[in-house]
Scaffold this motif. Structure first.
Motif, PDB file in Angstrom:
ATOM      1  N   ILE A   1      -1.776  -2.513 -11.694  1.00 11.76           N
ATOM      2  CA  ILE A   1      -3.061  -1.922 -12.076  1.00 11.76           C
ATOM      3  C   ILE A   1      -4.156  -2.162 -11.039  1.00 11.76           C
ATOM      4  O   ILE A   1      -5.264  -1.654 -11.176  1.00 11.76           O
ATOM      5  CB  ILE A   1      -3.524  -2.405 -13.472  1.00 11.76           C
ATOM      6  N   ALA A   2      -3.846  -2.906  -9.990  1.00 11.16           N
ATOM      7  CA  ALA A   2      -4.838  -3.166  -8.943  1.00 11.16           C
ATOM      8  C   ALA A   2      -5.166  -1.905  -8.156  1.00 11.16           C
ATOM      9  O   ALA A   2      -6.250  -1.785  -7.588  1.00 11.16           O
ATOM     10  CB  ALA A   2      -4.326  -4.256  -7.992  1.00 11.16           C
TER      11      ALA A   2
ATOM     12  N   ILE B   1      -2.138   7.238 -12.602  1.00  7.98           N
ATOM     13  CA  ILE B   1      -0.778   7.638 -13.005  1.00  7.98           C
ATOM     14  C   ILE B   1      -0.486   7.106 -14.408  1.00  7.98           C
ATOM     15  O   ILE B   1       0.059   7.821 -15.255  1.00  7.98           O
ATOM     16  CB  ILE B   1       0.282   7.149 -11.993  1.00  7.98           C
ATOM     17  N   ILE B   2      -0.870   5.856 -14.680  1.00 11.54           N
ATOM     18  CA  ILE B   2      -0.666   5.289 -16.018  1.00 11.54           C
ATOM     19  C   ILE B   2      -1.383   6.149 -17.054  1.00 11.54           C
ATOM     20  O   ILE B   2      -0.834   6.450 -18.117  1.00 11.54           O
ATOM     21  CB  ILE B   2      -1.164   3.828 -16.077  1.00 11.54           C
TER      22      ILE B   2
ATOM     23  N   ILE C   1       0.745   9.379 -17.583  1.00  4.14           N
ATOM     24  CA  ILE C   1       2.006   9.223 -18.329  1.00  4.14           C
ATOM     25  C   ILE C   1       1.787   8.661 -19.729  1.00  4.14           C
ATOM     26  O   ILE C   1       2.656   8.777 -20.580  1.00  4.14           O
ATOM     27  CB  ILE C   1       3.047   8.374 -17.559  1.00  4.14           C
ATOM     28  N   ALA C   2       0.617   8.056 -19.975  1.00  2.00           N
ATOM     29  CA  ALA C   2       0.334   7.544 -21.324  1.00  2.00           C
ATOM     30  C   ALA C   2       0.200   8.691 -22.317  1.00  2.00           C
ATOM     31  O   ALA C   2       0.465   8.519 -23.501  1.00  2.00           O
ATOM     32  CB  ALA C   2      -0.940   6.702 -21.310  1.00  2.00           C
ATOM     33  N   GLN C   3      -0.206   9.866 -21.834  1.00  3.42           N
ATOM     34  CA  GLN C   3      -0.382  11.032 -22.704  1.00  3.42           C
ATOM     35  C   GLN C   3       0.959  11.560 -23.218  1.00  3.42           C
ATOM     36  O   GLN C   3       1.105  11.864 -24.388  1.00  3.42           O
ATOM     37  CB  GLN C   3      -1.097  12.163 -21.950  1.00  3.42           C
ATOM     38  N   GLN C   4       1.915  11.659 -22.290  1.00  7.09           N
ATOM     39  CA  GLN C   4       3.242  12.185 -22.632  1.00  7.09           C
ATOM     40  C   GLN C   4       4.163  11.999 -21.435  1.00  7.09           C
ATOM     41  O   GLN C   4       3.698  11.853 -20.314  1.00  7.09           O
ATOM     42  CB  GLN C   4       3.163  13.665 -22.986  1.00  7.09           C
ATOM     43  N   PRO C   5       5.473  11.979 -21.659  1.00  4.81           N
ATOM     44  CA  PRO C   5       6.404  11.909 -20.534  1.00  4.81           C
ATOM     45  C   PRO C   5       6.188  13.109 -19.610  1.00  4.81           C
ATOM     46  O   PRO C   5       5.861  14.208 -20.067  1.00  4.81           O
ATOM     47  CB  PRO C   5       7.781  11.967 -21.197  1.00  4.81           C
TER      48      PRO C   5
ATOM     49  N   ILE D   1       6.677   0.979  -7.974  1.00  2.00           N
ATOM     50  CA  ILE D   1       5.958  -0.252  -8.323  1.00  2.00           C
ATOM     51  C   ILE D   1       5.710  -0.317  -9.829  1.00  2.00           C
ATOM     52  O   ILE D   1       5.931  -1.354 -10.460  1.00  2.00           O
ATOM     53  CB  ILE D   1       4.636  -0.349  -7.520  1.00  2.00           C
ATOM     54  N   LEU D   2       5.264   0.794 -10.410  1.00  2.00           N
ATOM     55  CA  LEU D   2       5.031   0.832 -11.860  1.00  2.00           C
ATOM     56  C   LEU D   2       6.318   0.570 -12.635  1.00  2.00           C
ATOM     57  O   LEU D   2       6.310  -0.116 -13.663  1.00  2.00           O
ATOM     58  CB  LEU D   2       4.424   2.174 -12.267  1.00  2.00           C
ATOM     59  N   SER D   3       7.407   1.104 -12.131  1.00  2.00           N
ATOM     60  CA  SER D   3       8.703   0.905 -12.777  1.00  2.00           C
ATOM     61  C   SER D   3       9.164  -0.548 -12.641  1.00  2.00           C
ATOM     62  O   SER D   3       9.637  -1.148 -13.603  1.00  2.00           O
ATOM     63  CB  SER D   3       9.728   1.846 -12.149  1.00  2.00           C
TER      64      SER D   3
END
Length: 112
Positions: free
Chosen positions: A11-12, A19-20, A23-27, A50-52
């Protein structure tokens, strides 16, 4: 050598935070994410990696596309960390309020 990543590293970066949010809205597919940014597809792939690696998203193959899905439970770790400081500041603000109110009462008594 395996790289260890944590949610704070993820999150830095402002692009990863965006991007978070997406993708939080929907895949959504990797290509659809990449289209939303004015950077190379390779740069987006690195952000997704990195997120993965820190567990904030999963990437699954769906036919010819790779689908990104949010796994936001890891953000609870950040929430809990921030919350401890919110409690400290709330205590400090309450003490300041009490002090100001006491000063107001003293000032009123002196005016009488």
């Amino acid at each position: 050598m395996e790289t260890r990543r944590d949610v704070y590293q993820a999150i830095a970066d402002p692009t990863r935070r965006e991007i978070i949010g997406i993708i939080a809205q929907q895949p959504i597919t990797v290509n659809a994410i990449a289209e939303k940014f004015d950077v190379t597809r390779q740069a987006i792939s690195l952000h997704l990696k990195i997120l993965s690696e820190c567990g904030l998203l999963s990437i699954k193959q769906s036919g010819r596309e790779r689908l990104c899905e949010a796994k936001l439970e890891k953000l609870n770790e950040v929430h809990e960390w921030v919350q401890q400081y919110q409690k400290i500041w709330a205590g400090k603000l309450k003490a300041l309020k009490t002090l100001v109110e006491e000063q107001d009462v003293k000032s009123e008594k002196n005016l009488r």
